[in-house]
Design an enzyme around this catalytic site. Structure first.
Site, PDB file in Angstrom:
ATOM      1  N   TRP A 101       7.050  25.808   3.153  1.00 45.82           N
ATOM      2  CA  TRP A 101       5.753  25.839   3.854  1.00 45.82           C
ATOM      3  C   TRP A 101       4.605  25.593   2.890  1.00 45.82           C
ATOM      4  O   TRP A 101       3.631  24.905   3.224  1.00 45.82           O
ATOM      5  CB  TRP A 101       5.560  27.152   4.608  1.00 45.82           C
ATOM      6  N   ASP A 171      -1.531  31.789   3.362  1.00 47.41           N
ATOM      7  CA  ASP A 171      -0.744  31.716   4.593  1.00 47.41           C
ATOM      8  C   ASP A 171       0.079  32.993   4.649  1.00 47.41           C
ATOM      9  O   ASP A 171       0.963  33.210   3.816  1.00 47.41           O
ATOM     10  CB  ASP A 171       0.157  30.472   4.524  1.00 47.41           C
ATOM     11  N   LYS A 195       5.650  34.800  14.101  1.00 45.98           N
ATOM     12  CA  LYS A 195       6.638  35.429  13.240  1.00 45.98           C
ATOM     13  C   LYS A 195       6.601  36.954  13.440  1.00 45.98           C
ATOM     14  O   LYS A 195       7.576  37.550  13.824  1.00 45.98           O
ATOM     15  CB  LYS A 195       6.391  35.071  11.767  1.00 45.98           C
TER      16      LYS A 195
HETATM   17  C1  PLP Z   1       6.667  29.172  10.484  1.00 41.54           C
HETATM   18  C2  PLP Z   1       5.715  29.036   9.365  1.00 41.54           C
HETATM   19  C3  PLP Z   1       4.774  27.988   9.318  1.00 41.54           C
HETATM   20  C4  PLP Z   1       4.727  26.874  10.341  1.00 41.54           C
HETATM   21  O1  PLP Z   1       4.207  27.279  11.514  1.00 41.54           O
HETATM   22  P1  PLP Z   1       4.083  26.341  12.812  1.00 41.54           P
HETATM   23  O2  PLP Z   1       3.280  27.206  13.713  1.00 41.54           O
HETATM   24  O3  PLP Z   1       5.461  26.069  13.306  1.00 41.54           O
HETATM   25  O4  PLP Z   1       3.364  25.096  12.416  1.00 41.54           O
HETATM   26  C5  PLP Z   1       3.886  27.976   8.263  1.00 41.54           C
HETATM   27  N1  PLP Z   1       3.912  28.921   7.307  1.00 41.54           N
HETATM   28  C6  PLP Z   1       4.821  29.922   7.317  1.00 41.54           C
HETATM   29  C7  PLP Z   1       4.818  30.927   6.220  1.00 41.54           C
HETATM   30  C8  PLP Z   1       5.744  30.010   8.334  1.00 41.54           C
HETATM   31  O5  PLP Z   1       6.654  31.000   8.338  1.00 41.54           O
END
Ligand code: PLP
Length: 363
Positions: A101, A171, A195
Site C-alpha cells: 500500500w 495511512d 478494515k
Molecule cells: C486496504 C488498504 C488500502 C486500499 O484501500 P481501498 O479502499 O481498497 O482503495 C490502502 N491502505 C491500506 C493500509 C489498506 O489496508
C-alpha cells in the site's frame, strides 16, 4: 443464525451489537418512518447522524479543533492521489515504503512531483520496519508519508519516524481506532474504514487546517480537493450516508467499550495469545520481526504450501474463515480487528494446536 469467526483483512468483522442495532432501525430510523438509506442527506435527521459521528470520533481520538474531519469516498486508492495533489507546494515529498500500500501511494505520487523513497523494507519482503531515526528527509519535502500498519505484511510503526520537522502523513486504514493516537504529531491521518471501523465506502481524512489549500495541483478535480469537502462539512455532494451511520454506531460502541486505551489493552491481549502460540509452535511460524509486529494483522506460515492449504481448508470448515494470506505473500493471515472477540482468537489457537498435534505425528 450462525456467525463464523471472520479473520478477513477487509472488509472485515463488525461488532455484533452494531449490526443488531442497525437491524432494529432498518425500516424505521427513530420514528422517521424510513431507513437511513432512504433519507435526504440534507435532512435534519441525517445531519444529526453525521455531526454526532464526527463528535464521537473527535472524542475518541482527542482531535483538536484546528483539525478537520472529512468523510469522503473513493477508498484508499483515491487518497494516494489526493495527498500529493493537495499537499505539494514545493512539488516534493518523501515516502517510506513498507509494503504494497505504501508502494502504491509512492508510485501514484510520482505523477505529481519530485517524490523519493527514503526508506524501504522491500529487501526482506517487507517483514520489518526500517530504522527511521535519521532519514535523508529532503529540505523541500512538503511531507513525509507512511503506511502506519501494513495490512498485507503485518508490520506496524510502533514509533513514528523522525520527519525532521516535516509534515507527517499516515495511512492508518488497518489500525484506525485500534489504540490511542497523538493527532498533533500528524498533518494528515487518513483511513479507509472497511478494515477496522465500518462498511466499505467511507474514507475518513483528519487534516490540519493549514494544510487545506486552494492552490492545489493544477486541474485537480473539484471532488479531489480537500477544501471542497472541508468548506462543505463533508456535504458538498451526497455522502455515503448509510455507511457513515454505521461508522457512527461503531464510534458509540468503542466509547462504551472504554475508548481507545481500553481497545489497545484488549488488542494487545488478543494479539499476544496468537503470537505466544506462534513463538512456541513447531509447525507454524510468524513472518514478521518481533519488535515490528502488528496488533491487527498476523501473517504466519507452516513452510509447506500444501499444508497451508490443508490448514485453511480445515479451519474454514470449522468456522474460522478468511485466513488465507494475501495473494502476494501466501500462507495465512489472521486479522484481529477491534470487533474480533478474544474468544475467537482463543478458539483459533486451540484449533491450531490440534492441527499441529495431528501433523507433527505424520511428520
Ligand atoms: C486496504 C488498504 C488500502 C486500499 O484501500 P481501498 O479502499 O481498497 O482503495 C490502502 N491502505 C491500506 C493500509 C489498506 O489496508
Amino acid at each position: 443464525m450462525s456467525r463464523v469467526y471472520n479473520f478477513s483483512a477487509g472488509p472485515a468483522v463488525l461488532p455484533e451489537e452494531v449490526l443488531k442495532e442497525a437491524a432494529t432501525e432498518m425500516l424505521d430510523y427513530r420514528g422517521s418512518g424510513m431507513s437511513v438509506m432512504e433519507m435526504s442527506h440534507r435532512s435534519k435527521v441525517f445531519e444529526e447522524i453525521l455531526h454526532e459521528a464526527e463528535r464521537d470520533l473527535r472524542d475518541l481520538m482527542g482531535i483538536p479543533d484546528h483539525y478537520k474531519v472529512l468523510f469522503l469516498q473513493g477508498g484508499g486508492n483515491t487518497q494516494f492521489a489526493m495527498i500529493p495533489m493537495n499537499l505539494m507546494k514545493n512539488g516534493t515529498a518523501d515516502y517510506i515504503v513498507t509494503g504494497q500500500w505504501a508502494k502504491k501511494a509512492y508510485e501514484e505520487a510520482k505523477k505529481y512531483g519530485n517524490v523519493k523513497c527514503i526508506a524501504s523494507s522491500a529487501d526482506q519482503t517487507y517483514s520489518y520496519i526500517p530504522d527511521c531515526s535519521d532519514l535523508p528527509v529532503d529540505e523541500d519535502a512538503d511531507y513525509v508519508y507512511i503506511c502506519q500498519n501494513n495490512t498485507i505484511y503485518g508490520t506496524l510503526f510502533h514509533e513514528l519516524p523522525d520527519t525532521k520537522g516535516k509534515t507527517l502523513v499516515a495511512d492508518v486504514s488497518s489500525c484506525f481506532l485500534s489504540e490511542p493516537v497523538d493527532v498533533e504529531k500528524y498533518g494528515v491521518i487518513w483511513g479507509g474504514v472497511q478494515k477496522n471501523v465500518g462498511p466499505a465506502g467511507v474514507t475518513i481524512v483528519i487534516i490540519r487546517e493549514d494544510l487545506i489549500r486552494d492552490d492545489v495541483y493544477p486541474a485537480t478535480p473539484t471532488m479531489l480537493k480537500y477544501k471542497t469537502h472541508a468548506d462543505a462539512d463533508s456535504l458538498y455532494n451526497t455522502p455515503p450516508c448509510y455507511n457513515i451511520y454505521i461508522c457512527g454506531k461503531v464510534f458509540k460502541w468503542l466509547k462504551a467499550m472504554g475508548g481507545l486505551e481500553a481497545m489497545k489493552a484488549r488488542n494487545e491481549e488478543k494479539a499476544k495469545i496468537l503470537y505466544d502460540y506462534l513463538d512456541g509452535s513447531r509447525l507454524f511460524k510468524g513472518t514478521v520481526r518481533k519488535e515490528d509486529r502488528s496488533l491487527m494483522n498476523v501473517p504466519f506460515v507452516t513452510g509447506d504450501q500444501e499444508l497451508d492449504a490443508l490448514f485453511i481448508k480445515e479451519a474454514t470448515a470449522a468456522g474460522f474463515v478468511n485466513l488465507k494470506g494475501h495473494r502476494t505473500v501466501g500462507g495465512m493471515r489472521a486479522s484481529l480487528y477491534n470487533a474480533m472477540p478474544k474468544e475467537g482468537v482463543e478458539k483459533l489457537v486451540a484449533f491450531m494446536r490440534d492441527f499441529e498435534a495431528a501433523h507433527r505425528q505424520e511428520g
